[in-house]
Enzyme design. Structure first.
Site, PDB file in Angstrom:
ATOM      1  N   HIS A 231     -10.212  -7.724  30.113  1.00  0.00           N
ATOM      2  CA  HIS A 231     -10.445  -7.471  27.852  1.00  0.00           C
ATOM      3  C   HIS A 231     -12.049  -8.384  28.263  1.00  0.00           C
ATOM      4  O   HIS A 231     -11.739  -8.666  27.266  1.00  0.00           O
ATOM      5  CB  HIS A 231      -8.811  -8.391  27.731  1.00  0.00           C
TER       6      HIS A 231
ATOM      7  N   GLY B  20     -11.790  -0.722  27.172  1.00  0.00           N
ATOM      8  CA  GLY B  20     -11.875   0.588  28.399  1.00  0.00           C
ATOM      9  C   GLY B  20     -11.683   1.151  28.422  1.00  0.00           C
ATOM     10  O   GLY B  20     -11.012   2.564  28.451  1.00  0.00           O
TER      11      GLY B  20
ATOM     12  N   ASP C 162      -8.498   2.760  30.447  1.00  0.00           N
ATOM     13  CA  ASP C 162      -6.948   3.928  29.738  1.00  0.00           C
ATOM     14  C   ASP C 162      -8.403   5.322  29.492  1.00  0.00           C
ATOM     15  O   ASP C 162      -9.007   5.311  28.132  1.00  0.00           O
ATOM     16  CB  ASP C 162      -6.861   3.516  29.012  1.00  0.00           C
TER      17      ASP C 162
ATOM     18  N   SER D  79      -4.975  -4.451  35.140  1.00  0.00           N
ATOM     19  CA  SER D  79      -3.940  -4.197  34.003  1.00  0.00           C
ATOM     20  C   SER D  79      -3.200  -4.811  34.005  1.00  0.00           C
ATOM     21  O   SER D  79      -2.628  -5.773  34.469  1.00  0.00           O
ATOM     22  CB  SER D  79      -3.600  -2.644  34.500  1.00  0.00           C
TER      23      SER D  79
HETATM   24  O1  PAF Z   1      -4.920   0.164  25.452  1.00  0.00           O
HETATM   25  C1  PAF Z   1      -4.570  -0.741  25.141  1.00  0.00           C
HETATM   26  O2  PAF Z   1      -3.889  -1.682  24.727  1.00  0.00           O
HETATM   27  C2  PAF Z   1      -3.771  -0.096  23.589  1.00  0.00           C
HETATM   28  O3  PAF Z   1      -3.141   0.509  23.718  1.00  0.00           O
HETATM   29  C3  PAF Z   1      -4.097  -0.624  22.008  1.00  0.00           C
HETATM   30  C4  PAF Z   1      -5.385  -0.061  22.362  1.00  0.00           C
HETATM   31  C5  PAF Z   1      -4.272  -1.507  21.829  1.00  0.00           C
HETATM   32  C6  PAF Z   1      -3.163   0.084  20.929  1.00  0.00           C
HETATM   33  O4  PAF Z   1      -1.802  -0.602  21.143  1.00  0.00           O
END
Ligand code: PAF
Length: 298
Positions: free
Chosen positions: A51, A166, A169, A204
């Site tokens: 993040h 990211g 996903d 993750s």
């Molecule tokens: O990837 C995530 O953390 C979630 O799927 C998101 C995009 C914030 C939606 O809740």
């Protein structure tokens, strides 16, 4: 403090923490009025270096980077997964601030879903063809309904110019890019490469729930997708990799696939197009996903 507490505004060492949509909207509109574009990094909290890489990429694009923290119930197909999802709001604010975020937007359930929803499920159903029906779409019914519902709402509340997601996903990224295009949302969807630990494990939020043995087993996922991505016959290699994972006592693979990166159609070696090798598996009961680009076709 939880993301569901009543509306508040707080300043934490230069980081603005807001829970009200109206407040975030006025901060964003002030930035726009000052000629600054606004970047949104949507998250469900439990922030990690992945993040932070999104936030740092956001800072390269703008001085206004907002991180949303909202554990979205409508995208969880498994209530146990929702209940066990890690929550660490104070630590998240520190990590966001350290990476250079302007603010954290932590809306309540009522703010995001003023009309409520039934049980834990999305009131919106999306059908973006293979993007929503294959792989994660098949293995987690309703998951993308919830993702689209919440991302659309976050875009509506925050009004960003750019939103960062990211590549870990990868299918979610494709679905959200399609959402923005289909609905002409005026938000540029930008992808950021997966951040991995030293041994290759994709970062993750769920990794904190892995035991030492499960973490070791989880390393097989990244090792195998990388091997398949380099294999001369990736489809056969993917089948073998699936069987090998299934043989591991701690791993229950859901899929191991090679698909075209943009359409999610099965990869066709006779007509090679850019493709992705993707895996999903439960490792000691924790669901993990990972993917890499198929080599030699980009
Ligand atoms: O990837 C995530 O953390 C979630 O799927 C998101 C995009 C914030 C939606 O809740």
């Amino acid at each position: 403090m939880s993301s569901n507490s009543s509306a508040f505004t707080k300043v934490l060492k230069n980081l603005l923490v807001l829970t009200s949509g109206r407040a975030v909207q006025s901060a964003v509109r002030a930035a726009h009025a000052g000629g600054r574009s606004v970047v949104l990094v949507p998250t469900m909290g439990a922030l990690h270096a992945g993040h932070q890489a999104l936030i740092r990429e956001g800072r390269k694009r703008s001085s206004e980077v907002w991180v949303s923290i909202f554990v979205n119930p409508t995208q969880f197909d498994d209530p146990a997964d929702l209940n066990g999802y890690p929550r660490q709001f104070e630590a998240d604010c520190k990590l966001a601030q350290e990476a250079g975020a302007t603010g954290v937007f932590a809306p309540s359930l009522a703010e995001v879903y003023p009309d409520g929803f039934v049980g834990q499920f999305s009131t919106l159903e999306v059908n973006y063809g293979r993007l929503t029906s294959e792989l994660e779409g098949q293995d987690r019914p309703g998951h993308f309904d919830g993702v689209v519902q919440v991302v659309r709402r976050l875009f509506e509340l925050v009004e960003p110019d750019v939103a960062l997601f990211g590549e870990k996903d990868f299918q979610q990224l494709a679905v959200i890019a399609d959402l923005a295009r289909r609905e002409n949302l005026g938000v540029e969807v930008v992808s950021v490469p997966t951040v991995r630990g030293e041994e290759g494990l994709a970062l993750s939020s769920r990794n904190v729930r892995l035991s030492q043995a499960a973490r070791k087993a989880a390393l097989l996922l990244s090792a195998k997708i990388k091997a398949v991505a380099r294999a001369p016959q990736p489809l056969a290699a993917a089948d073998i990799a699936f069987a090998e994972l299934a043989d591991h006592p701690l791993i229950a693979p859901a899929y191991f696939a090679v698909v075209e990166s943009d359409t999610f159609a099965p990869y066709d070696p006779e007509n090679p197009r850019p493709a992705r090798v993707l895996v999903a598996a439960e490792v000691d009961g924790i669901r993990l996903i990972d993917n890499v680009a198929l080599e030699g076709v980009d």
